[in-house]
Design a protein around this motif. Structure first.
Motif: not given
Ligand SMILES: [Fe+2]
Ligand SMILES: [Fe+2]
Length: 328
Positions: A131-136, A101-103, A212-214
């Motif tokens: 941000d999403e790159a870091r989450h992945n 999902g993060e990807h 980050d999601e907030a």
């Molecule tokens: Fe995320």
């Protein structure tokens, strides 16, 4: 996992319109503040997580409460070692859908950088890509640290949601699907995992992601109300219907079938477990963390849908059919 010269992944045909601005002055004070906050809040998955903290307890990673069969006769019959093994497999399964999902979110936000028109909206979306790159990255690092073996194949709902959002051309439908629905869900999920997980490293990872999601959810709150207010009746209906679709896919949940199969559960047992899961979701007795999660999530969805102007009489019955209470 595919080997040889073939690369593991799938293609999605997209049609996106890039808006190249010619004016770079700030055009939205609230979105600019969110962008400034995003720059302050950047963290480094390589450095800012205490990866060396040892795993304490029995070896399980998430709370046993979150394993579907916890508290049933199936759980009672299992050996201590098998319970830990199931907990770890369910964790690997859950984190597999999250890392995927993060990807997907990273790909989607890179499209949003192009197709949103506002200056501050573009700048903010560029931070969400990172941000999403870091989450992945951080979830993959965690999987490699605590769980061996490949991730599970991308689950039906996750693939359907992201394939649909990626191939949709309007920014506001992408944002309804991602920042409004999926990320309101993510905020509740990561909050619960940050509080309930057995592993201190996982709690840390989830707390960082949650922060980050907030902000990502905040993008929907700031960008959608004006769009919804100016929409024609047809556009308004399109947005409502899209929100209902995204909710149905996000809340539908996916059953970690492979994890149970690997533990040797028979077909008849699995049918009973799925039935039990459905009954509990429909309002039966739930464990503390699940109950807390559901209430937190439903409150968040109602509040956010209302705030952006998409909670109408027309879709209220749909929300109720998902078990969401609208009172107050
Ligand atoms: Fe995320
Ligand atoms: Fe996000």
């Amino acid at each position: 996992m595919e080997h040889g010269h073939q690369i593991d992944g799938h293609q999605v045909e997209t049609r996106n319109t890039a808006h190249f601005r010619h004016d770079y002055r700030s055009d939205g004070a609230d979105l600019r503040r969110l962008y400034e906050q995003a720059k302050i809040d950047q963290w480094n998955a390589a450095r800012d997580i205490d990866w060396d903290v040892p795993l304490e307890g029995d070896g399980g990673l998430i709370s046993d409460d979150l394993v579907d069969i916890h508290g049933t006769r199936f759980w009672g019959k299992m050996s201590e070692a098998d319970r830990v093994e199931l907990n770890r497999r369910i964790t690997r399964w859950r984190l597999s859908t999250l890392v995927q999902g993060e990807h997907g979110a990273m790909l989607l936000c890179s499209q949003l950088v192009e197709c949103v028109q506002g200056q501050d909206a573009k700048l903010f979306q560029s931070t969400q890509v990172a941000d999403e790159a870091r989450h992945n990255e951080v979830l993959q690092r965690y999987l490699e640290l605590r769980l061996d073996g490949d991730i599970y194949p991308v689950g039906g709902n996750v693939k359907e949601i992201f394939d649909t959002l990626l191939s949709t051309s309007s920014w506001y439908l992408k944002t309804i699907g991602l920042q409004l629905v999926a990320e309101t869900f993510a905020v509740s999920l990561f909050r619960m995992l940050a509080e309930s997980s057995k592993d201190a490293v996982l709690r840390q990872v989830c707390r960082r992601i949650l922060q980050d999601e907030a902000r990502h959810m905040g993008f929907a709150m700031l960008s959608l109300p004006a769009m919804v207010a100016e929409a024609s009746e047809a556009e308004h209906r399109e947005m409502e219907d899209f929100a209902v679709w995204a909710l149905s896919r996000t809340l539908g949940g996916i059953f970690p079938l492979a994890a149970y199969q690997e533990m040797g559960f028979a077909k008849a047992d699995l049918d009973e477990i799925k039935q039990f899961r459905r009954e509990r979701a429909a309002g039966g007795d739930e464990t503390a963390f699940r109950k807390y999660f559901r209430r937190d999530l439903h409150d968040g969805l109602v509040r956010n849908l209302r705030k952006v102007g998409l909670l109408s009489e027309r879709i209220a019955p749909n929300l109720q059919s998902f078990g969401i209470k609208l009172a107050a």
